[in-house]
Design an enzyme around this catalytic site. Structure first.
Site, PDB file in Angstrom:
ATOM      1  N   ASN A 293       0.820  -1.212   0.000  1.00  0.00           N
ATOM      2  CA  ASN A 293       0.000   0.000   0.000  1.00  0.00           C
ATOM      3  C   ASN A 293       0.856   1.267   0.000  1.00  0.00           C
ATOM      4  OD1 ASN A 293      -2.362  -1.421  -0.031  1.00  0.00           O
ATOM      5  ND2 ASN A 293      -2.832  -1.149   2.127  1.00  0.00           N
TER       6      ASN A 293
ATOM      7  N   ARG B 211       1.920 -10.030  -3.495  1.00  0.00           N
ATOM      8  CA  ARG B 211       1.980 -11.491  -3.654  1.00  0.00           C
ATOM      9  C   ARG B 211       3.319 -12.039  -3.180  1.00  0.00           C
ATOM     10  NH1 ARG B 211      -1.118  -9.704  -7.973  1.00  0.00           N
ATOM     11  NH2 ARG B 211       0.691  -9.340  -9.319  1.00  0.00           N
TER      12      ARG B 211
ATOM     13  N   HIS C 223      -7.199   0.480  -6.549  1.00  0.00           N
ATOM     14  CA  HIS C 223      -8.109   0.907  -7.608  1.00  0.00           C
ATOM     15  C   HIS C 223      -8.816   2.217  -7.261  1.00  0.00           C
ATOM     16  CE1 HIS C 223      -8.419  -3.439  -9.344  1.00  0.00           C
ATOM     17  NE2 HIS C 223      -7.193  -2.963  -9.307  1.00  0.00           N
TER      18      HIS C 223
END
Length: 246
Positions: free
Chosen positions: A51, A112, A126
């Site tokens: 983030n 990931r 998004h």
């Protein structure tokens, strides 16, 4: 409003089952950008939160917007007879735009890589992308600007709606199909925009008002690319949505 229940317990429970699913068929992404991002993400420390990468890229986009706002507050800097934006500004904006695009491509890989991928992280990513749609278009507008040879504010308004509508349509498709089919236009436009900024510093804004084919100007070519992006997204939506519905 502070006590309003925006998300029900059932919806919150859905976060535990949600998995991000996306399909990217763009050759530019598959054969150039993703290999580059896969190599770059290895240099990032594992303690670096995805983030934070996302937010850093967004801040670069905002900085570009503020920088261009300072040098071109009324969008007349590119018009004949007006003081143009300094060449070094275009170079800085072009480099930072590519860096922001790169960070946007790396944040998911970092998530990931560190097993920290979450639905809220995707929502954060998004959500910032939706804001970036505005900053990208408005910042690019300074290249062409207003004036007798420029692009009207009405066209800018239409281009903003085209980009935002494409973004909304892609996510509406994801809501219905469960898969985010990434539009080709995003990667192509980001690389193109970064390149255009650098070229502008070299050739000057006047070059975009030169015809490259009959009376078709380079600025018109850029506008056509954005419209083409919208049409491609709509075509993909119709194909994927119908296919998934059958």
């Amino acid at each position: 409003m502070a006590g309003y229940e925006y998300v029900s317990p059932e919806q919150l429970a859905g976060f535990d089952k949600y998995k991000y699913s996306a399909v990217d068929t763009n050759p530019l992404s598959l054969y150039i950008m993703h290999p580059f991002w896969n190599t770059l993400v290895k240099a990032f420390p594992t303690w670096l939160a995805p983030n934070l990468i996302t937010f850093s890229g967004f801040l670069l986009v905002v900085f570009n917007f503020l920088l261009m706002t300072y040098f071109d507050p009324d969008f007349y800097a590119s018009a004949p007879g007006h003081k143009h934006v300094p060449d070094w500004v275009w170079i800085v904006v072009g480099i930072l735009n590519f860096m922001a695009y790169t960070l946007d491509g790396v944040d998911g890989k970092q998530a990931r890589r560190t097993n920290s991928s979450t639905p809220l992280g995707e929502l954060f990513d998004h959500g910032l992308d939706s804001w970036s749609c505005v900053y990208f278009v408005v910042t690019v507008y300074s290249i062409f600007g207003r004036g007798p040879t420029g692009v009207s504010v009405f066209v800018l308004y239409l281009l903003l709606w085209v980009v935002l509508f494409s973004f909304i349509l892609s996510h509406w498709e994801k809501y219905n199909t469960g898969i985010l089919f990434l539009p080709w236009g995003y990667d192509v436009s980001q690389v193109t925009i970064s390149f255009v900024y650098i070229v502008t510093a070299i050739v000057g804004v006047e070059a975009w008002y030169e015809p490259f084919l009959f009376n078709f100007l380079y600025r018109d070519l850029f506008t056509t690319m954005i419209i083409g992006k919208k049409l491609h997204v709509e075509a993909c939506f119709n194909h994927h949505f119908v296919f998934k519905s059958q």
